[in-house]
Motif scaffolding. Structure first.
Motif, PDB file in Angstrom:
ATOM      1  N   ASN A 133       0.825  -1.196   0.000  1.00  0.00           N
ATOM      2  CA  ASN A 133       0.000   0.000   0.000  1.00  0.00           C
ATOM      3  C   ASN A 133       0.865   1.255   0.000  1.00  0.00           C
ATOM      4  OD1 ASN A 133       0.254   1.193   2.823  1.00  0.00           O
ATOM      5  ND2 ASN A 133      -0.342  -0.899   3.326  1.00  0.00           N
ATOM      6  N   ASP A 134       0.244   2.372  -0.373  1.00  0.00           N
ATOM      7  CA  ASP A 134       1.001   3.600  -0.580  1.00  0.00           C
ATOM      8  C   ASP A 134       1.637   4.135   0.697  1.00  0.00           C
ATOM      9  OD1 ASP A 134      -1.477   4.196   0.486  1.00  0.00           O
ATOM     10  OD2 ASP A 134      -1.949   5.797  -0.932  1.00  0.00           O
ATOM     11  N   ALA A 135       0.992   3.967   1.837  1.00  0.00           N
ATOM     12  CA  ALA A 135       1.573   4.479   3.086  1.00  0.00           C
ATOM     13  C   ALA A 135       2.853   3.720   3.442  1.00  0.00           C
ATOM     14  CB  ALA A 135       0.562   4.379   4.217  1.00  0.00           C
ATOM     15  N   ASN A 136       2.848   2.402   3.283  1.00  0.00           N
ATOM     16  CA  ASN A 136       4.065   1.627   3.552  1.00  0.00           C
ATOM     17  C   ASN A 136       5.206   2.055   2.639  1.00  0.00           C
ATOM     18  OD1 ASN A 136       2.964   0.111   5.613  1.00  0.00           O
ATOM     19  ND2 ASN A 136       2.573  -1.694   4.372  1.00  0.00           N
ATOM     20  N   LEU A 137       4.883   2.278   1.372  1.00  0.00           N
ATOM     21  CA  LEU A 137       5.923   2.669   0.429  1.00  0.00           C
ATOM     22  C   LEU A 137       6.394   4.095   0.693  1.00  0.00           C
ATOM     23  CD1 LEU A 137       4.688   0.999  -2.867  1.00  0.00           C
ATOM     24  CD2 LEU A 137       6.270   0.134  -1.140  1.00  0.00           C
ATOM     25  N   GLY A 138       5.490   4.968   1.136  1.00  0.00           N
ATOM     26  CA  GLY A 138       5.914   6.302   1.526  1.00  0.00           C
ATOM     27  C   GLY A 138       6.897   6.249   2.683  1.00  0.00           C
ATOM     28  N   ALA A 139       6.641   5.337   3.629  1.00  0.00           N
ATOM     29  CA  ALA A 139       7.561   5.156   4.753  1.00  0.00           C
ATOM     30  C   ALA A 139       8.932   4.698   4.265  1.00  0.00           C
ATOM     31  CB  ALA A 139       6.980   4.148   5.748  1.00  0.00           C
ATOM     32  N   LEU A 140       8.952   3.736   3.342  1.00  0.00           N
ATOM     33  CA  LEU A 140      10.226   3.259   2.807  1.00  0.00           C
ATOM     34  C   LEU A 140      10.963   4.362   2.066  1.00  0.00           C
ATOM     35  CD1 LEU A 140       9.633  -0.332   1.352  1.00  0.00           C
ATOM     36  CD2 LEU A 140      11.096   0.330   3.258  1.00  0.00           C
ATOM     37  N   GLY A 141      10.223   5.128   1.248  1.00  0.00           N
ATOM     38  CA  GLY A 141      10.858   6.203   0.499  1.00  0.00           C
ATOM     39  C   GLY A 141      11.510   7.221   1.417  1.00  0.00           C
ATOM     40  N   GLU A 142      10.792   7.658   2.448  1.00  0.00           N
ATOM     41  CA  GLU A 142      11.345   8.642   3.371  1.00  0.00           C
ATOM     42  C   GLU A 142      12.470   8.044   4.208  1.00  0.00           C
ATOM     43  OE1 GLU A 142      10.858  11.782   3.528  1.00  0.00           O
ATOM     44  OE2 GLU A 142       9.006  12.113   2.388  1.00  0.00           O
ATOM     45  N   LEU A 143      12.386   6.754   4.496  1.00  0.00           N
ATOM     46  CA  LEU A 143      13.420   6.090   5.285  1.00  0.00           C
ATOM     47  C   LEU A 143      14.736   6.013   4.526  1.00  0.00           C
ATOM     48  CD1 LEU A 143      13.661   4.648   8.073  1.00  0.00           C
ATOM     49  CD2 LEU A 143      13.170   2.508   6.872  1.00  0.00           C
ATOM     50  N   VAL A 144      14.660   5.765   3.223  1.00  0.00           N
ATOM     51  CA  VAL A 144      15.867   5.597   2.410  1.00  0.00           C
ATOM     52  C   VAL A 144      16.416   6.930   1.930  1.00  0.00           C
ATOM     53  CG1 VAL A 144      16.816   4.566   0.302  1.00  0.00           C
ATOM     54  CG2 VAL A 144      15.143   3.309   1.663  1.00  0.00           C
ATOM     55  N   TRP A 145      15.527   7.804   1.434  1.00  0.00           N
ATOM     56  CA  TRP A 145      15.986   9.019   0.766  1.00  0.00           C
ATOM     57  C   TRP A 145      15.582  10.319   1.459  1.00  0.00           C
ATOM     58  CZ3 TRP A 145      14.280   5.080  -2.777  1.00  0.00           C
ATOM     59  CH2 TRP A 145      15.259   4.629  -3.662  1.00  0.00           C
ATOM     60  N   GLY A 146      14.705  10.274   2.445  1.00  0.00           N
ATOM     61  CA  GLY A 146      14.101  11.508   2.905  1.00  0.00           C
ATOM     62  C   GLY A 146      14.231  11.799   4.381  1.00  0.00           C
ATOM     63  N   ALA A 147      13.115  12.247   4.969  1.00  0.00           N
ATOM     64  CA  ALA A 147      13.118  12.755   6.346  1.00  0.00           C
ATOM     65  C   ALA A 147      13.281  11.671   7.399  1.00  0.00           C
ATOM     66  CB  ALA A 147      11.815  13.524   6.602  1.00  0.00           C
ATOM     67  N   PRO A 160       0.629  -9.486  10.514  1.00  0.00           N
ATOM     68  CA  PRO A 160       0.426 -10.823   9.944  1.00  0.00           C
ATOM     69  C   PRO A 160      -0.564 -10.849   8.792  1.00  0.00           C
ATOM     70  CG  PRO A 160      -0.622 -10.654  12.103  1.00  0.00           C
ATOM     71  CD  PRO A 160       0.236  -9.427  11.937  1.00  0.00           C
ATOM     72  N   GLY A 161      -1.488  -9.920   8.753  1.00  0.00           N
ATOM     73  CA  GLY A 161      -2.454  -9.877   7.653  1.00  0.00           C
ATOM     74  C   GLY A 161      -2.160  -8.809   6.629  1.00  0.00           C
ATOM     75  N   GLY A 162      -1.081  -8.051   6.837  1.00  0.00           N
ATOM     76  CA  GLY A 162      -0.690  -7.018   5.887  1.00  0.00           C
ATOM     77  C   GLY A 162      -1.437  -5.711   6.032  1.00  0.00           C
ATOM     78  N   THR A 163      -2.211  -5.542   7.111  1.00  0.00           N
ATOM     79  CA  THR A 163      -3.040  -4.341   7.236  1.00  0.00           C
ATOM     80  C   THR A 163      -2.622  -3.436   8.393  1.00  0.00           C
ATOM     81  OG1 THR A 163      -4.667  -5.515   8.600  1.00  0.00           O
ATOM     82  CG2 THR A 163      -5.031  -5.521   6.224  1.00  0.00           C
ATOM     83  N   ALA A 164      -1.420  -3.616   8.933  1.00  0.00           N
ATOM     84  CA  ALA A 164      -0.960  -2.728  10.002  1.00  0.00           C
ATOM     85  C   ALA A 164      -0.902  -1.298   9.489  1.00  0.00           C
ATOM     86  CB  ALA A 164       0.415  -3.160  10.493  1.00  0.00           C
ATOM     87  N   GLY A 165      -1.225  -0.352  10.361  1.00  0.00           N
ATOM     88  CA  GLY A 165      -1.113   1.053   9.998  1.00  0.00           C
ATOM     89  C   GLY A 165      -2.390   1.704   9.507  1.00  0.00           C
ATOM     90  N   GLU A 166      -3.523   1.000   9.575  1.00  0.00           N
ATOM     91  CA  GLU A 166      -4.783   1.599   9.121  1.00  0.00           C
ATOM     92  C   GLU A 166      -5.319   2.566  10.182  1.00  0.00           C
ATOM     93  OE1 GLU A 166      -6.777   1.389   6.220  1.00  0.00           O
ATOM     94  OE2 GLU A 166      -4.835   0.756   5.463  1.00  0.00           O
ATOM     95  N   ILE A 167      -4.534   3.586  10.450  1.00  0.00           N
ATOM     96  CA  ILE A 167      -4.857   4.547  11.496  1.00  0.00           C
ATOM     97  C   ILE A 167      -6.096   5.366  11.159  1.00  0.00           C
ATOM     98  CG2 ILE A 167      -3.329   6.310  10.512  1.00  0.00           C
ATOM     99  CD1 ILE A 167      -2.671   7.209  13.317  1.00  0.00           C
ATOM    100  N   GLY A 168      -6.414   5.471   9.874  1.00  0.00           N
ATOM    101  CA  GLY A 168      -7.578   6.238   9.459  1.00  0.00           C
ATOM    102  C   GLY A 168      -8.882   5.677   9.979  1.00  0.00           C
ATOM    103  N   HIS A 169      -8.866   4.447  10.488  1.00  0.00           N
ATOM    104  CA  HIS A 169     -10.098   3.811  10.966  1.00  0.00           C
ATOM    105  C   HIS A 169     -10.135   3.691  12.487  1.00  0.00           C
ATOM    106  CE1 HIS A 169     -11.332   3.290   6.878  1.00  0.00           C
ATOM    107  NE2 HIS A 169     -10.115   2.860   6.608  1.00  0.00           N
TER     108      HIS A 169
END
Length: 416
Positions: free
Chosen positions: A206-220, A250-259
């Protein structure tokens, strides 16, 4: 730079003196893998940095780098470290290229990079939110062809494709969940569909996980081991980094803070519950609050512009959204005790107008021992965070194709 998303998957170095020749070959293979993993995660490292990050001796690293250079697997360039001459090691172009594809609520972004963390070509185009998944995949395929030509690469050089989608992926079925913000994609199996179309190996998240990876590698997020990336746009999602690794659950849905439920009597959310955080922060809700005073043509971007210019109504709406997001951030702070919260998505453009009320809510609802160690910042990559994170996912989880093509290297019997 190291993204720390996978940690070391390889065995620790051992003394070769107590092993048979077969064991020494296995040890050599493991050490080769560890060096390659360290370099591809960082993009470039000096030999001294490789030794520190892998725990291998300087002599072992020097021998392995020499082997890899002969096989055209790495490039070695002069540099300096601490005022002393050093040699920078990065994977060569012969190691292949990686592709990132990011689908958003209103856009498609594709990028091609190499294992030295260089972006070779990148493009984004608007996409109709109501379009079908098949139409989106076809557009991504066409755009990839254009970018490969622009980068001077061919498909046979592609190690893998990272695909970002705006919603949770069911880890058992691979299907896009019902809380995606692209309703025409519900039930779609994006990995299989894109893999079939491109004829290339695909990883999806999902986009939030990838945003985390992007910022972790190249960003803030560089240097963080405990952090969360919050994407606040059509929905609200969090990419969680725990112990330097992306945490999916375990189900791949960690981080659904919006709910997270803020008001049991609040608006009905697309997930079926009432009063979820994202029902008070999504674009439609925020803009509806201003339609009467600012007209029906208002957009989130224009709302932020007006807020920064001093418009009282727009500043109030942004501040209220920030306080609501802050409740979710406070919950994350109490549970995970992160070092940093990084904000991405449309609302992140409000900067301090959004951050200040978030920090206010965190101060009110989070325990002091956790909140005083927390910093809240906007991401440094902007809209590129997710597509760069998609490339980082491939770099961390797929072996460069040139390694697979060179089995004699992996069983080399060098005495290291």
């Amino acid at each position: 730079m190291s993204d720390g998303t996978t940690g070391s998957r390889f065995p620790q170095a051992q003394s070769p003196g107590s092993h048979s020749s077969g064991s020494q070959s296995s040890l050599h293979r493991a050490n080769l893998d560890r060096v390659l993993h360290a370099v591809r995660m960082a993009g470039a490292l000096t030999q001294a940095e490789i030794a520190r990050s892998t725990g291998l001796s300087a002599a072992t690293v020097s021998n392995i780098v020499r082997e890899l250079k002969v096989l055209d697997m790495v490039e070695v360039t002069p540099t300096s470290s601490g005022g002393r001459r050093a040699r920078n090691v990065s994977l060569s172009r012969a190691s292949g290229v990686v592709v990132g594809i990011d689908f958003g609520h209103r856009h498609l972004r594709v990028a091609i990079g190499d294992f030295a963390h260089r972006v070779l070509a990148e493009e984004h185009v608007p996409i109709d939110v109501d379009s079908s998944a098949d139409e989106g995949f076809a557009l991504a395929d066409r755009l990839l062809g254009v970018l490969l030509e622009r980068a001077g690469a061919v498909r046979s050089e592609v190690t893998g494709v990272g695909l970002g989608v705006p919603g949770p992926i069911d880890i058992d079925t691979g299907a896009l969940g019902s809380t995606t913000i692209l309703p025409g994609w519900v039930g779609c199996h994006p990995r299989e569909a894109m893999q079939d179309r491109l004829g290339l190996p695909v990883l999806v998240d999902n986009d939030a996980n990838l945003g985390a990876l992007g910022e972790l590698v190249w960003g803030a997020g560089v240097g963080c081991t405990e952090m969360a990336y919050l994407k606040v746009s059509g929905g609200v999602g969090a990419g969680l980094v725990i112990g330097g690794r992306l945490y999916r659950g375990p189900g791949g849905t960690a981080g659904e803070i919006g709910h997270i439920t803020l008001d049991e009597s609040g608006p009905v959310c697309r997930c079926g519950n009432r009063g979820c955080l994202e029902t008070f922060t999504n674009a439609s809700y925020l803009l509806d609050l201003l339609r009467g005073s600012h007209g029906t043509d208002l957009t989130i971007q224009r709302m932020i512009e007006l807020a920064k210019a001093g418009d009282a109504g727009c500043r109030r709406v942004v501040a209220d959204a920030g306080r609501h997001v802050g409740v979710g951030v406070a919950s994350l702070t109490n549970l995970l005790n992160p070092q940093r919260i990084i904000l991405g998505g449309d609302l992140a453009g409000a900067g301090d107008l959004l951050i200040a009320p978030i920090v206010e809510s965190v101060g009110r609802y989070a325990i002091p021992s956790a909140s005083r160690r927390l910093t809240v910042v906007t991401g440094s990559l902007g809209e590129r965070a997710e597509v760069l994170g998609a490339m980082a996912m491939v770099m961390s989880e797929m072996t460069p194709f040139a390694v697979e093509r060179t089995p004699q290297m992996l069983v080399a019997g060098a005495s290291t």
